[in-house]
Every structure is written in structure tokens, then in C-alpha cells.
Scaffold this motif. Sequence first.
Motif, short mmCIF file in Angstrom:
data_model
loop_
_atom_site.label_atom_id
_atom_site.label_comp_id
_atom_site.label_asym_id
_atom_site.label_seq_id
_atom_site.Cartn_x
_atom_site.Cartn_y
_atom_site.Cartn_z
N THR A 87 0.83 -1.21 0.00
CA THR A 87 0.00 0.00 0.00
C THR A 87 0.86 1.25 0.00
N ARG A 88 1.89 1.28 0.83
CA ARG A 88 2.76 2.45 0.90
C ARG A 88 3.52 2.67 -0.40
N LEU A 89 3.94 1.60 -1.04
CA LEU A 89 4.66 1.74 -2.30
C LEU A 89 3.74 2.21 -3.42
N ALA A 90 2.48 1.78 -3.39
CA ALA A 90 1.52 2.26 -4.39
C ALA A 90 1.28 3.76 -4.22
N ILE A 91 1.14 4.20 -2.96
CA ILE A 91 0.98 5.63 -2.70
C ILE A 91 2.24 6.39 -3.09
N LYS A 92 3.39 5.81 -2.81
CA LYS A 92 4.65 6.48 -3.15
C LYS A 92 4.83 6.59 -4.65
N LEU A 93 4.37 5.59 -5.40
CA LEU A 93 4.48 5.65 -6.85
C LEU A 93 3.67 6.81 -7.41
N MET A 94 2.43 6.95 -6.97
CA MET A 94 1.59 8.04 -7.45
C MET A 94 2.12 9.40 -6.98
N THR A 95 2.65 9.45 -5.76
CA THR A 95 3.21 10.70 -5.25
C THR A 95 4.45 11.10 -6.04
N SER A 96 5.31 10.14 -6.35
CA SER A 96 6.52 10.45 -7.11
C SER A 96 6.18 10.96 -8.51
N LEU A 97 5.13 10.42 -9.11
CA LEU A 97 4.71 10.93 -10.41
C LEU A 97 4.27 12.39 -10.31
N ALA A 98 3.54 12.71 -9.25
CA ALA A 98 3.07 14.09 -9.08
C ALA A 98 4.22 15.05 -8.76
N LEU A 99 5.31 14.54 -8.18
CA LEU A 99 6.44 15.39 -7.81
C LEU A 99 7.51 15.46 -8.90
N GLY A 100 7.27 14.84 -10.05
CA GLY A 100 8.24 14.89 -11.13
C GLY A 100 9.39 13.93 -10.98
N ARG A 101 9.18 12.83 -10.27
CA ARG A 101 10.23 11.83 -10.08
C ARG A 101 9.90 10.54 -10.83
N GLY A 102 9.24 10.67 -11.96
CA GLY A 102 8.86 9.48 -12.72
C GLY A 102 10.03 8.69 -13.26
N ALA A 103 11.17 9.35 -13.45
CA ALA A 103 12.34 8.64 -14.00
C ALA A 103 12.95 7.67 -13.01
N PHE A 104 12.60 7.79 -11.72
CA PHE A 104 13.23 6.96 -10.69
C PHE A 104 12.23 6.05 -9.99
N LEU A 105 11.08 5.79 -10.63
CA LEU A 105 10.07 4.96 -9.98
C LEU A 105 10.57 3.54 -9.75
N ALA A 106 11.34 3.01 -10.69
CA ALA A 106 11.84 1.64 -10.53
C ALA A 106 12.77 1.52 -9.33
#
Length: 334
Positions: A87-106
Motif C-alpha cells: 500500500t505504501r509503495l503504491a501511494i509512493k508511486l503516485m506521489t513520485s509521479l506528481a512530484l516529477g520523479r517518474g524517472a526513478f520509480l523503478a
Amino acid sequence: MVWGAFVQQQHAPAQGEEQQSQPGTQDPQSPAGPPTAAQTEALSRLFNSVKTLTAKEELLQTLRTHLILHVARTHGYSKVMTGDSCTRLAIKLMTSLALGRGAFLAWDTGFSDERHGDVVVVRPMRDHTLKEVAFYNRLFGVPSVFTPAIDTKASEKASIHRLMEAFMLRLQAQFPSTVSTVYRTSEKLVKAPRDSGAAGPQGPRCLLCMCTLDIDTADSATAFGAQTSHLSQMQPPTPPAETPTVPCCSAGVGRAQSCCQGAGPCGRKDPRGHVIEQLCYGCRVNMKDLPSLDPLPPYILAEAQLRSQRAWVSQEIQEYLIEDSDDEVHTSES
């Protein structure tokens, strides 16, 4: 808070090379007791200077990661396990996308995070949801500890982290497959190689999150290039040709300022630009909410100054370096 040299030159052991682990080693410069009053005051001044709660949470996560890595390296540990759930990782994934950190999601949501080189962060709890963990703790009587955080009792729209958490949990209550769907999406992300080659040098990394810089200074059409161009336009004019240019003096440990921040011969560039140009896009966005760089930990400012010195020296001696020709490169590879 330990103000040690957390940001170190990354070293990935070569293939076949075993890394020595000495859990009993101690850093003589690291205090063994609790932080002093001056360190606590400096940390409070840093967080009080940040404008938004979103930037405070990102800064807290960055400093916590630096501290964990420092402790692991001090004791000689090569692996660090965290309790991030599905659950926390799913929230972190969406949060990182909103913060412009999509390049480091993996790296941020994967099972293992090898970006730090000598210390690998693993997430063994990523296959279990928060509800499963809560049921397990309830059935087997596992004691739990609650520590108030900076976002405790904050409103739903106080930060991007809180807003995305409320959004995901509300969707999960209505559609029970929301978290698992987002989690399966994160599993499909592929990590980019950390090095350009097996024996080649590593590329530039972000000063805070230690990710590969996702910027392109030559492309002014992108947001990264536009920000870099804006910073270059704000820089003071270059000195005359007869004025000798010398590298900036480094700020010593425990000193937040150097001669680059004064009117001396080193003050040829905005000191804030030294730090901003060494950050990824997500960290640059967060740094906008920090009016001054003085409250930053001294080890971050010292590392930024050291990188600027190396870049200046490399640029000065570039014309004297002899590059290998294509024939020599093919001969050495064969």
C-alpha cells in the motif's frame, strides 16, 4: 542528527570482488550519543525555513536516507531492509509521479535499490498490504509504536503526500483492486543501468537523492533545459580576460559559507546555482521552497563545492588531454 560526510563518492564493487563487512567498525568522527543542542537547533531552523509541507516531507525523507546509509557504512553493513508495504509503495508511486520523479520509480518502488553502490536497500514487505500487516500484528500480538510525524493531524490537502494518500485509500475502499493494480504496474518498470559501461565512469548524480541526473542542458525545449537556461541568465557577468580565474575554495566541514559567497575572486557564480545544477528535476522543484541555502547541512554544501571544483578543473585541462582515437579504442577492446 549526525552531520557527518553522508554523501560519499559512490563505489560499486567490480564483478568477482568481495566487499569486506566489518560490523564492529566505528567512525571516530561520528558521535555515539544523542545529537547536541546546536545540531537540534540547526535541524529545526532548516525545517522552519521550508515553506510547504510537501517540501518538508521530501527533505525529511532525504535526510533520513542519508542517515541510514551513514550508519550502515559506519558499521560495515551492505544491506538495509525497510518495512515499506504494498500500500505504501503504491501511494509512493503516485506521489513520485506528481512530484516529477517518474524517472526513478523503478528505484523508489522496486524490491532492491542499488543506486547507492556499496549499500543496497531492499523492501521484503512490498508484497503485503497494510491491512494484512495489521491483521498479522493483531492476531499474533505484535507490539506497535506510533511516532508523530510532521504531517500528523494535517489536513487532507496540506501536502501532495497527504492528498495522494487520501485519494488512494478512498479508491481502495470503493474498489479493492486499486492498490494491487498500481503495485503490478510498478513491477513492470525496468531499471536503467547505473553505468554506461561495465568499466566506464558513472554519470553525474543528484546531490540529494543520488539518482542519475535527468536533465539535458543542451535541450532548451524541455523543462530541465529551460530551468538551466534561466539560471545561466541570472549569473553575474564573467570577469575580464586579464583577471585570472581560480577555482572556488571549499567550505570546510561545519561551515555553511565559503569565499564563493562573498565578493572575492571566487564569487564569479551564484552559490545557489552550484547546488541547483547538481540536482534532479524533482529535487529542484523542492528546493524552490527553500529561500536560502544556509540552513542546509554542511556536508551537502561541501559536496556541492567539491563537485564544482572538479568540474572547473576538468574544464580547464580539457584542451591539454589526449583522447584515444577510434583505432586505438577498437584495438584495446579486441
